[in-house]
Write a protein that holds these residues in place. Sequence first.
Motif, PDB file in Angstrom:
ATOM      1  N   HIS A  65       4.928  19.240  53.762  1.00 62.32           N
ATOM      2  CA  HIS A  65       5.251  17.919  53.225  1.00 62.32           C
ATOM      3  C   HIS A  65       6.597  17.874  52.498  1.00 62.32           C
ATOM      4  O   HIS A  65       6.951  16.844  51.933  1.00 62.32           O
ATOM      5  CB  HIS A  65       4.132  17.459  52.278  1.00 62.32           C
ATOM      6  CG  HIS A  65       2.794  17.437  52.939  1.00 62.32           C
ATOM      7  ND1 HIS A  65       2.440  16.491  53.881  1.00 62.32           N
ATOM      8  CD2 HIS A  65       1.729  18.269  52.809  1.00 62.32           C
ATOM      9  CE1 HIS A  65       1.202  16.731  54.292  1.00 62.32           C
ATOM     10  NE2 HIS A  65       0.756  17.805  53.665  1.00 62.32           N
ATOM     11  N   LEU A  66       7.351  18.973  52.511  1.00 66.19           N
ATOM     12  CA  LEU A  66       8.604  19.020  51.757  1.00 66.19           C
ATOM     13  C   LEU A  66       9.597  17.952  52.209  1.00 66.19           C
ATOM     14  O   LEU A  66      10.229  17.296  51.375  1.00 66.19           O
ATOM     15  CB  LEU A  66       9.246  20.406  51.839  1.00 66.19           C
ATOM     16  CG  LEU A  66      10.539  20.570  51.043  1.00 66.19           C
ATOM     17  CD1 LEU A  66      10.277  20.407  49.534  1.00 66.19           C
ATOM     18  CD2 LEU A  66      11.172  21.932  51.318  1.00 66.19           C
ATOM     19  N   GLY A  67       9.749  17.744  53.497  1.00 64.93           N
ATOM     20  CA  GLY A  67      10.695  16.732  53.977  1.00 64.93           C
ATOM     21  C   GLY A  67      10.344  15.337  53.492  1.00 64.93           C
ATOM     22  O   GLY A  67      11.211  14.560  53.070  1.00 64.93           O
ATOM     23  N   ARG A  68       9.059  15.008  53.504  1.00 65.89           N
ATOM     24  CA  ARG A  68       8.622  13.707  52.998  1.00 65.89           C
ATOM     25  C   ARG A  68       8.850  13.609  51.494  1.00 65.89           C
ATOM     26  O   ARG A  68       9.252  12.563  50.997  1.00 65.89           O
ATOM     27  CB  ARG A  68       7.140  13.485  53.344  1.00 65.89           C
ATOM     28  CG  ARG A  68       6.914  13.295  54.830  1.00 65.89           C
ATOM     29  CD  ARG A  68       5.457  13.151  55.255  1.00 65.89           C
ATOM     30  NE  ARG A  68       4.705  12.283  54.381  1.00 65.89           N
ATOM     31  CZ  ARG A  68       3.790  12.729  53.494  1.00 65.89           C
ATOM     32  NH1 ARG A  68       3.518  14.008  53.382  1.00 65.89           N
ATOM     33  NH2 ARG A  68       3.152  11.860  52.740  1.00 65.89           N
ATOM     34  N   PHE A  69       8.601  14.704  50.779  1.00 62.06           N
ATOM     35  CA  PHE A  69       8.873  14.722  49.344  1.00 62.06           C
ATOM     36  C   PHE A  69      10.348  14.416  49.080  1.00 62.06           C
ATOM     37  O   PHE A  69      10.685  13.635  48.197  1.00 62.06           O
ATOM     38  CB  PHE A  69       8.504  16.074  48.711  1.00 62.06           C
ATOM     39  CG  PHE A  69       9.054  16.228  47.323  1.00 62.06           C
ATOM     40  CD1 PHE A  69       8.430  15.626  46.251  1.00 62.06           C
ATOM     41  CD2 PHE A  69      10.207  16.956  47.100  1.00 62.06           C
ATOM     42  CE1 PHE A  69       8.956  15.734  44.961  1.00 62.06           C
ATOM     43  CE2 PHE A  69      10.734  17.092  45.841  1.00 62.06           C
ATOM     44  CZ  PHE A  69      10.104  16.481  44.758  1.00 62.06           C
ATOM     45  N   LEU A  70      11.236  15.036  49.838  1.00 63.60           N
ATOM     46  CA  LEU A  70      12.676  14.819  49.635  1.00 63.60           C
ATOM     47  C   LEU A  70      13.063  13.371  49.931  1.00 63.60           C
ATOM     48  O   LEU A  70      13.926  12.817  49.236  1.00 63.60           O
ATOM     49  CB  LEU A  70      13.485  15.786  50.512  1.00 63.60           C
ATOM     50  CG  LEU A  70      13.361  17.257  50.108  1.00 63.60           C
ATOM     51  CD1 LEU A  70      14.135  18.127  51.076  1.00 63.60           C
ATOM     52  CD2 LEU A  70      13.803  17.488  48.685  1.00 63.60           C
ATOM     53  N   THR A  71      12.427  12.746  50.901  1.00 65.11           N
ATOM     54  CA  THR A  71      12.658  11.329  51.164  1.00 65.11           C
ATOM     55  C   THR A  71      12.274  10.505  49.939  1.00 65.11           C
ATOM     56  O   THR A  71      13.012   9.623  49.491  1.00 65.11           O
ATOM     57  CB  THR A  71      11.858  10.864  52.397  1.00 65.11           C
ATOM     58  OG1 THR A  71      12.311  11.594  53.538  1.00 65.11           O
ATOM     59  CG2 THR A  71      12.010   9.363  52.629  1.00 65.11           C
ATOM     60  N   LYS A  72      11.137  10.818  49.348  1.00 67.80           N
ATOM     61  CA  LYS A  72      10.666  10.087  48.173  1.00 67.80           C
ATOM     62  C   LYS A  72      11.554  10.377  46.963  1.00 67.80           C
ATOM     63  O   LYS A  72      11.878   9.462  46.197  1.00 67.80           O
ATOM     64  CB  LYS A  72       9.220  10.442  47.866  1.00 67.80           C
ATOM     65  CG  LYS A  72       8.595   9.534  46.835  1.00 67.80           C
ATOM     66  CD  LYS A  72       7.098   9.748  46.742  1.00 67.80           C
ATOM     67  CE  LYS A  72       6.462   8.716  45.828  1.00 67.80           C
ATOM     68  NZ  LYS A  72       5.001   8.934  45.719  1.00 67.80           N
ATOM     69  N   LEU A  73      11.965  11.625  46.796  1.00 73.05           N
ATOM     70  CA  LEU A  73      12.847  11.989  45.686  1.00 73.05           C
ATOM     71  C   LEU A  73      14.167  11.248  45.782  1.00 73.05           C
ATOM     72  O   LEU A  73      14.659  10.717  44.792  1.00 73.05           O
ATOM     73  CB  LEU A  73      13.091  13.504  45.691  1.00 73.05           C
ATOM     74  CG  LEU A  73      14.065  14.030  44.630  1.00 73.05           C
ATOM     75  CD1 LEU A  73      13.503  13.812  43.224  1.00 73.05           C
ATOM     76  CD2 LEU A  73      14.347  15.509  44.877  1.00 73.05           C
ATOM     77  N   THR A  74      14.744  11.199  46.965  1.00 70.14           N
ATOM     78  CA  THR A  74      16.017  10.496  47.165  1.00 70.14           C
ATOM     79  C   THR A  74      15.876   9.014  46.830  1.00 70.14           C
ATOM     80  O   THR A  74      16.757   8.418  46.208  1.00 70.14           O
ATOM     81  CB  THR A  74      16.511  10.679  48.611  1.00 70.14           C
ATOM     82  OG1 THR A  74      16.686  12.089  48.857  1.00 70.14           O
ATOM     83  CG2 THR A  74      17.817   9.962  48.851  1.00 70.14           C
ATOM     84  N   ALA A  75      14.759   8.415  47.204  1.00 69.96           N
ATOM     85  CA  ALA A  75      14.523   7.007  46.906  1.00 69.96           C
ATOM     86  C   ALA A  75      14.321   6.765  45.416  1.00 69.96           C
ATOM     87  O   ALA A  75      14.655   5.698  44.897  1.00 69.96           O
ATOM     88  CB  ALA A  75      13.322   6.498  47.680  1.00 69.96           C
ATOM     89  N   ALA A  76      13.797   7.776  44.721  1.00 70.91           N
ATOM     90  CA  ALA A  76      13.539   7.632  43.274  1.00 70.91           C
ATOM     91  C   ALA A  76      14.834   7.716  42.504  1.00 70.91           C
ATOM     92  O   ALA A  76      14.952   7.237  41.419  1.00 70.91           O
ATOM     93  CB  ALA A  76      12.560   8.699  42.806  1.00 70.91           C
TER      94      ALA A  76
END
Length: 184
Positions: free
Chosen positions: A173-184
Amino acid sequence: MSPATVAVAQLIRGISPLDAIELHHIDTALTWLAGTDDIFRRISRPATPAQHLVSYVVVVDPDERALLLGSHVKSGLWLPMGGHVEPGEHPLEAAVREASEEIGIEAEFTVVGAAPLFLTITTTVGDNSHCDVSLWYVVRGHRAHTYHLDPAEFSKAQWWDLDSRALPESDPHLGRFLTKLTAA
């Protein structure tokens, strides 16, 4: 529900899902919590209970747009630091403890705040496979600093550029986490 389980459910309800996968994981975790107070791992083989709570400590340097991962000894994957929440421990307390034990730092929750940013449910790899319900906490790091990770857990540490997305074999799930982190 025990007070500890209620506190964890409140944390989980506070997470805004990135996508349908995270929404499913949140719903599954809340259903799990509603049906049990046995959410903390005990040292035994096989893993007891088979599903339990984890606090990931994701070290990020937002100025350098970099992420610190460690080469995890048991799984063979490049992972964020973190670990199992101890019986009766709040997940944020576990994140603070794991930052100290595994990275040797005092956790600074100044990137996106002290609440978990992300939740995943993952079956681990290895001979003691189990299901981790993981709360992902973001901690401020500094790429210029050398971090010495706990050698019992990690063989080495490496910074990865957030923008390149050329990431190593890691948590699924790391790639999805990074998508969410970038949006945050």
